[in-house]
Each structure stands twice: as C-alpha cells, then as structure tokens.
Design a protein around this motif. Structure first.
Motif, PDB file in Angstrom:
ATOM      1  N   LEU A   5       0.747  -1.179  -0.096  1.00 37.21           N
ATOM      2  CA  LEU A   5      -0.121   0.077   0.090  1.00 37.21           C
ATOM      3  C   LEU A   5       0.850   1.322   0.103  1.00 37.21           C
ATOM      4  O   LEU A   5       0.295   2.185  -0.577  1.00 37.21           O
ATOM      5  CB  LEU A   5      -0.919  -0.090   1.132  1.00 37.21           C
TER       6      LEU A   5
ATOM      7  N   LEU B 277       0.325   0.112  -8.209  1.00 39.87           N
ATOM      8  CA  LEU B 277      -0.910   0.136  -8.204  1.00 39.87           C
ATOM      9  C   LEU B 277      -2.004  -0.799  -7.477  1.00 39.87           C
ATOM     10  O   LEU B 277      -2.215  -1.683  -7.992  1.00 39.87           O
ATOM     11  CB  LEU B 277      -1.482   0.415  -9.823  1.00 39.87           C
ATOM     12  N   PHE B 278      -2.049  -0.584  -6.101  1.00 37.85           N
ATOM     13  CA  PHE B 278      -2.418  -1.407  -5.129  1.00 37.85           C
ATOM     14  C   PHE B 278      -3.697  -1.069  -4.825  1.00 37.85           C
ATOM     15  O   PHE B 278      -4.086   0.040  -4.118  1.00 37.85           O
ATOM     16  CB  PHE B 278      -1.500  -1.463  -4.037  1.00 37.85           C
ATOM     17  N   SER B 279      -4.921  -1.705  -5.298  1.00 38.44           N
ATOM     18  CA  SER B 279      -6.173  -1.267  -4.786  1.00 38.44           C
ATOM     19  C   SER B 279      -6.606  -2.001  -3.642  1.00 38.44           C
ATOM     20  O   SER B 279      -6.322  -2.904  -3.219  1.00 38.44           O
ATOM     21  CB  SER B 279      -7.247  -1.935  -6.001  1.00 38.44           C
ATOM     22  N   PHE B 280      -7.032  -1.169  -2.732  1.00 39.68           N
ATOM     23  CA  PHE B 280      -7.111  -1.668  -1.180  1.00 39.68           C
ATOM     24  C   PHE B 280      -8.412  -0.869  -0.474  1.00 39.68           C
ATOM     25  O   PHE B 280      -8.730   0.173  -0.812  1.00 39.68           O
ATOM     26  CB  PHE B 280      -6.113  -1.265  -0.497  1.00 39.68           C
ATOM     27  N   SER B 281      -9.140  -1.779  -0.025  1.00 42.21           N
ATOM     28  CA  SER B 281     -10.191  -1.093   1.030  1.00 42.21           C
ATOM     29  C   SER B 281     -10.184  -1.552   2.345  1.00 42.21           C
ATOM     30  O   SER B 281      -9.943  -2.786   2.400  1.00 42.21           O
ATOM     31  CB  SER B 281     -11.609  -1.171   0.218  1.00 42.21           C
ATOM     32  N   GLN B 282     -10.589  -0.725   3.355  1.00 47.77           N
ATOM     33  CA  GLN B 282     -11.018  -1.108   4.574  1.00 47.77           C
ATOM     34  C   GLN B 282     -12.293  -0.465   5.059  1.00 47.77           C
ATOM     35  O   GLN B 282     -12.229   0.550   4.998  1.00 47.77           O
ATOM     36  CB  GLN B 282      -9.723  -1.031   5.837  1.00 47.77           C
ATOM     37  N   ASN B 283     -13.048  -1.305   5.369  1.00 43.79           N
ATOM     38  CA  ASN B 283     -14.270  -0.794   6.045  1.00 43.79           C
ATOM     39  C   ASN B 283     -15.056  -1.224   7.312  1.00 43.79           C
ATOM     40  O   ASN B 283     -14.770  -2.655   7.441  1.00 43.79           O
ATOM     41  CB  ASN B 283     -15.294  -0.923   4.835  1.00 43.79           C
ATOM     42  N   PHE B 284     -15.064  -0.507   8.300  1.00 43.83           N
ATOM     43  CA  PHE B 284     -15.708  -0.724   9.490  1.00 43.83           C
ATOM     44  C   PHE B 284     -17.008  -0.696   9.598  1.00 43.83           C
ATOM     45  O   PHE B 284     -17.650   0.068   8.965  1.00 43.83           O
ATOM     46  CB  PHE B 284     -14.920  -0.087  10.562  1.00 43.83           C
TER      47      PHE B 284
ATOM     48  N   PRO C  64     -12.920  -3.645  17.019  1.00 44.05           N
ATOM     49  CA  PRO C  64     -13.608  -3.109  15.742  1.00 44.05           C
ATOM     50  C   PRO C  64     -13.991  -4.284  15.049  1.00 44.05           C
ATOM     51  O   PRO C  64     -13.319  -5.605  15.015  1.00 44.05           O
ATOM     52  CB  PRO C  64     -12.681  -2.531  15.214  1.00 44.05           C
TER      53      PRO C  64
END
Lengths: 458, 458
Positions: free
Chosen positions: B176, B182-189, B287
């Motif tokens: 990241l 080109l690193f696609s990344f998502s974090q969702n809480f 979390p």
C-alpha cells in the motif's frame, strides 16, 4: 471571536485556495501551507492536468466568492463532444439541447493563481509555499512541515486544520495510520493510465481544429481526448491500459511503435502533433484512481475535503467541480450552524458523502461511455432523442449528463439514481422499438417517465 | 531443486501454520517467523476470538494435510442456532436438513498448536517466535524483523515470501505504501464493535446450557452469541454499536449500567455469567472490519493470503475456513503449474479473489440476518421450508447457508449469487402466498428454481 480563531489549510490547490478565500471573506484568520512552489512566480512542470472542465457546480461556488466574471475571461466554452472516427470524420454530439448549457475549458494554473491572488488580497489570509506537510497529529491539531528550500522543520498548531492536500493527502494518511480511529478507506485503480500530449497552436496562434468542443477519439479499449487552451493549443490526453491488448503503455516502448499506434488508430492527429514521440517519452504516465473514505473529520478539529476526501477519475469532468461544490456546501453548513465547527464538520460530512460517492461512481461509468459507448448506434440514438427532448421541453426534460453537469440545484446522488434509471429506460425502449420517435415530445417524455419510475421502483 | 528454494512465511497463525505444513510436506525449506510468543509454551492473553467455527471448507484443507482425525477430537459439533428470546424461551433452528451437516466449535489455540507441532515435526520446517516484522522490501524480497525479547534486528532474504500476518499485515502495508505499485485496497468498519465474555462450566465441569448449538440472543440492533469449549465453558460475544441507540459501548460505562443492560435484554444469561461486569471492563472492545485488496502478489516473489489479503467480519463463521481454503486452492494451483511460482501466484490471485470478495459480502449480510432477521416470522418460515426440502431432497436442494458452509465443492462467489437469488425467490413467494406448503417437496423445489432463475436473469 472569529479573528481569534486560528485556521490552517494544508494545500493551496484549487480547493484549498477557494476555501481560504471564503473563510477569509467570513473574517477568519487563515494560513495556507503549500508543498509546491508559488505557481504565480515560477514555471510549473507541464505534463499533468493542464486544463480542466468547469461547469455549473463549480461556477456556483465561484459566484459565492464573487469571482464569476473574472473567471469567465479564462473560459473557453465547449458545446459538445466532437467525435473523431478512424477515417478522420468528425461528428458533434452536443452536451445539451438547451443553448445556455455548456462546459468550459479552463487552465488549472490560471484559475489557481486567480484564487490565490484574491485570497491573499485579504489581510487575514496568508500563503506559504515550499512547505511540505510531513504528518498531522490530528488529536492535538499540530501539523509538521518541512521547508523544501532550506530544510527547516516547523510544528504548526491551529484551532482548525483543513486538509485540501489532494489525492495523496497527509491528513488523510494520518487518519488511516491511527489504529484506534475507525477509518474506512478505499483506493481503487483502473487498469488504464493516462499521458498528456499537446496539439500546439498554429504559428499565427490559431486553433488547429474546432475550438469550442471537447474532442474524443473513442476506440473501445482506449481513447484520446483534447481540450482547448487560451493560447490556441489543445491539451491532449491518451487513456490506455498499462498492459494487455495489442497496444499498451508497457509495449509502446519506441518512437516507431508510438508513431505506428497513432497513425493506425488516430490518423488525423498525426499532422496536428509534430512533437508526439518526444512528448510521449518525456511526459509521465499517471495512474487513474478513486479514493473514498469516512469519516472526513476528527472531533470538529480537522477536516479533509476535495480530492483528499474523494479523489475521482476525470471522465465526467467533475473533479474540480465536486471540490468547489464541497466548499459551497461547507460554507452553507457553517452558516447554518452559526460557526459551530464540530456541528458543521459532522453535518457536512454526512450530507456530502453520498454525493461524492455518487460522482465517483458516475465518473467510472463515463470512462466506459466515452471510450466505447459513444461510438455505438443505440447510444447515439439516445443522445439524439435526448437533445430533441431538451430542446422541446427545456424546463422539464434533463438527460443524466445534464443533471450531473448543469443541475447545480440537484445533488450528485440524486442525479445518479434518476439518471441511471432514465438511461436504462430509454435504451430498453429503443432496443424493443417501443419509442415511436414521430410522437410529440411531451408524449415521449411521459413514456420515458413511466418506464423510469418502474425501474426506480424495482 | 525444491530443497534449494528458501521460503519465508510471516505469521504463524492458523493460515501460516497450515501453509508451512503443506509446503513442508511438498519438500520446500520453510522458515516461519511469528510476532507473538509460542502459544504452546506460554499462556496467551484471553479476551479475543477464543473459539471458531470449523466447517467443510476448512476440513477439506485439513484432510489435504492428513489431520482430519486429529482435529476431530478438538471439535464440538453445533447442529443449529439456539435462539433465546427476551423471556428466556429457546428454539433450535437447524443449520441443515441433512444429518451429516453441522459446524464445529474449535479452540483457536489448540488448533494452531496442532498445526505448528505437525509442521515443526518435519525437518525442513522451522519456527521462530517473538519476531516482529517491521517492513518488507517486496521488490528485493527482504523482510526486516525485530526480536521483541532482545531487540535484535535481522534482515531476512528469501526466494519466496508469504504474508500470512493477518488483518494488520506488514507485507500488505508495504504494498500500500509503495506509490508506483498500483495497489487497490479497501478497509471498511462496521459501526458495531465486539467484546468477548464467558459462561463458565459448572463446578463439575458440565455445560450450563445446550452444548451442541451456537446460541444467539438476537435483539435487532445488537446481539450476543455463545460457542461451546471443550472444558464446559462457552465463549460469549457481545456485538453492539460504539455509539447511538439506547445502549452502546460508549455509554455502558458502569457496572450498574452493564448489569441493567443484560438484565433487561438477555435476562437468562445473568445467572450463567457471574463475572459479567468484571470481564466487561477487563476485556477489550474490538472493531469489526472488512479488508479487500488487489493484487495479492508481486512478480511471483511474494504473496499475501488469509486475513492479510481478505479480512472479513465473523458472522458467517467463515474467516478460518476461507483462509484454510486459500491454502487448499494455493496448493492445487502450485500442483497445476508444476511449482512455477510466478504462474502460480498470478493464477491463484485471479481465481481466488472473486470468492473471497463473495464471502466478505456474505458475512456482512449475515450480521443483519443474525441480529435481526432470524427473529422474524417470514425468515423462520423460510428456514422451516428449507429444512424440509433439504430433508426430502438431500441430493438436490441446498439453502444459501448450506451452499456457503457445507458445499466445499462450490466457490463462495457461486454460492453467493445462487443463494441470494434463491433467498429472494422464497421470501417473495412466501410474502405473496404463492407457495402452498402442502405440495410435494419436488413441486415446491421446481417453483423455487423457476423463480430463482428468473431473478438470476433479471
């Protein structure tokens, strides 16, 4: 009260400069720290995002600060998409059936300089350049800067900190790296990148092709576009995959291959771009990414807005407009909450998030529309029908493009939901031959409305 | 060849230990570096994810390494959800109409210890503990570790590096932070967090409530669940919002308020949990996040898998199963590519990504199902119908839950697409009273299939 409040804005790009101007007009003490040089005094490096499309949402915010007329002189109206096929034939597809609706090509540099000039003219707003933000302690509202000219490090404490420091925002990165702050975040890259090129003006300073249009060479897997500049040149952008397919940024690795690619795919551009291969290897290839995140603020102390909060791909020409609308909405929210920062920050992020998510998704849709669908028959039939409806029913019919671009009274989210359903309705009915185009506009509109509503309900 | 190949695995959790065992069985030289202590020798801190649900996909991977029988002795079968209402009434909702289908409560600690023991018994696999990975230079395949006992810093270079270092993966963070990658990344809480509590065994070491079930106290906005342990205790987990609503983690700030909350909402748990308030304030609130990213590998040199690549929320009981299935799929891909690492890494990430995205989304769906829908009439009607169909048609009818949990031959993505459509079909038909439950199972199934197919096509 207000003049005791100490405000720091990180980033003097379009969003930060407009925000500084507006908060300055409201009487706050504002300091703006910018990583780069002062673009009014030194030459900025070319090759990236030289011009932009300004439309109603952006203009609404410029009106708010009283700059509508000054900005007009920097604008070149573009009334539609000029499509170029492989044989060099062109066709203009207008943006709206209403004459008053068009978008404007404008120089990022000139517009930013104007905003900085206007803000700096206020005695409660000041700018510092060459100040790189290294980190923000967002719990204590202290930002650390390194002066890139002399290496001096400075800790700057403020009552409020605004991060308008773009897609690579340091304030946003500090939110992301704090483990106990539940920060939802996404970055997603397209498999395509972009590279900027130039169609220069003629020796006489004239435009080499139609001035008042956004030019597109749609080729399915890739495309080039061109927007006019005040000096008679066009800024050209090639959108192409990094890898895969016959042509890509990785395999276009010699002047001969580049020349061959353009000759085959965009033959009418060859004589317009004498410096094609030189520019191709001099200018960077840049990625196309979407950033979404939430929350945008911490306890009413600091807030990210503009690209820092919602970087989007450029295909709807709404990046700057969305950032300017952020400032407009932020100002209205501040007004509504009588300057209560915490209430303002919280209300702003809630109201604004769904709209910036909307334009982010619409912009990705438009990538496919521009490089591909614009060349298809049913898409062109739809656009022709929509132009005639907008002309016949100027107060009631609005295409998705018009809702997104020209309806500054309607949020992006609503424009997306309604616009997508309407597009689907029209394309379905065209495909099933359920639309008799001989019917009066008002009857066609009724049919489209009924089908749109049924799609919205399903 | 294989024994010259030098493999580093970062993280000796469930995924890393299983991977080490499998690669060891294949003859590779494997070194595993683990940040924490050796849980076989020292007492791990309680309060987080003490037991887990093991089901078919995980068992498939344990069979691959020959551990099916050894693992069985650690398992407590859970045949269904035991629902507890506010009056203390209970109702068992079975997981499947097929007798052979159930899930298993298993201790994270015991299962991890077994995997490490088995891997370490091979003379080509070794483990080091107290080795915290600080950073990975993924272009040069060098990982930096700090020994947390003596502070020694070590740079470890390997031919292949595997990041099985969980949701906070250092290898993923290095992807990241590299700007040109080109690193696609998502974090969702989720807005909910969780806290673990305990129902202890009786003095005689007996279970205080039904042993062979997953207990749920669904209350709409929040819930508690309980899974059995071999020692007669249950690990209880409270899922509750951080803020908002009448009760939340922020406002439950005194023993009295906690006691009052449990007495009102979960009255039958009060006498089962004598240490409730002590544990509540001693154990952390954690979390609930989902992490998605892509790519998972860099040029065939290094690869992330398990939670490092796809952390999910726990509501489908599939976190460990998905990680184990990663190892199973990885092993099959390595076999198919004759040990060609780059081809293996590339094929694995493409094949696996859509399935781990699927289970991530399904797990979020199930959060709402467990805390809320399980208590609704139409949901219960659907489950009753599905149980009878699975009993009558054991070889042809599979509920969404069965496809996800018990169909280890079907990818998560397919289970999601088919299962969601089937759920929607049944609930629609129940609502519109289009299902005559007196009909033979085979006819009901035909009707459901037709409606499901029409939803899939629309």
């Amino acid at each position: 009260m207000k003049d005791e409040e100490n405000i720091l804005i990180i980033g003097a790009g379009l969003c930060g400069s407009l925000l500084a101007l507006r908060l300055g007009q409201r009487g706050y003490n504002v300091k703006v720290m910018e990583r780069r040089l002062d673009l009014r005094k030194e030459d900025i490096s070319a090759g990236r995002s030289i011009n932009l499309a300004l439309s109603n949402r952006g203009i609404k915010a410029l009106k708010m600060v009283g700059l509508e007329n000054k900005v007009k002189s920097l604008c070149i109206p573009m009334y539609g998409r000029m499509l170029h096929d492989k044989s060099g034939n062109t066709k203009l597809s207008k943006y709206s059936g209403r004459k008053s609706e068009y978008i404007n090509s404008i120089s990022r540099e000139l517009l930013t300089a104007l905003l900085i000039d206007e803000a700096e003219a206020l005695n409660n707003v000041s700018f510092e350049f060459h100040q790189k933000c290294d980190a923000v302690d967002f719990e204590n509202n202290i930002a650390r800067f390194t002066n890139t000219k002399n290496g001096t490090v400075l800790d700057y404490e403020a009552d409020r900190i605004f991060g308008t420091d773009g897609a690579g925002s340091t304030l946003r990165k500090s939110y992301l790296s704090k483990r106990k702050f539940l920060f939802s975040f996404s970055q997603n890259f397209l498999t395509h990148g972009y590279k900027e090129l130039t169609i220069p003006a003629t020796k006489e300073g004239e435009f080499q092709t139609e001035k008042n249009a956004l030019h597109i060479w749609p080729r399915g897997d890739y495309m080039i576009i061109a927007l006019p500049n005040l000096d008679g040149s066009f800024t050209v952008t090639l959108f192409l995959a990094y890898e895969g397919g016959k042509y890509n940024f990785n395999n276009l690795n010699s002047a001969e291959k580049v020349q061959n690619f353009f000759s085959k795919e965009f033959p009418d551009t060859i004589e317009l771009m004498p410096d094609l291969t030189t520019e191709f290897f001099k200018n960077p290839t840049s990625p196309l990414g979407t950033i979404k995140c939430f929350p945008w603020q911490y306890q009413g102390k600091n807030l990210i807005l503009g690209d820092a909060a919602h970087a989007i791909v450029p295909f709807y020409g709404q990046g700057m407009n969305a950032s300017f609308e952020d400032v407009f909405e932020f100002d209205a929210t501040l007004e509504a909450h009588n300057g209560d920062w915490e209430a303002t920050f919280k209300a702003f992020q809630i109201k604004r998030k769904k709209d910036t998510d909307g334009i982010a998704d619409l912009a990705i849709d438009n990538f496919h529309e521009m490089k591909d669908h614009v060349a298809s028959t049913s898409f062109q039939q739809k656009r022709t029908l929509e132009m005639s409806l907008e002309t016949a029913l100027p107060n009631t019919y609005f295409s998705k493009y018009s809702m997104v671009t020209f309806r500054e009274d309607m949020g992006y989210n609503q424009a997306m939901l309604l616009g997508r359903a309407q597009d689907k309705a029209i394309l379905n009915m065209i495909e099933k031959k359920q639309l008799n185009l001989e019917l009066p506009a008002i009857e066609l509109h009724e049919k489209i409305k009924a089908e749109t509503n049924s799609i919205l309900k399903s």
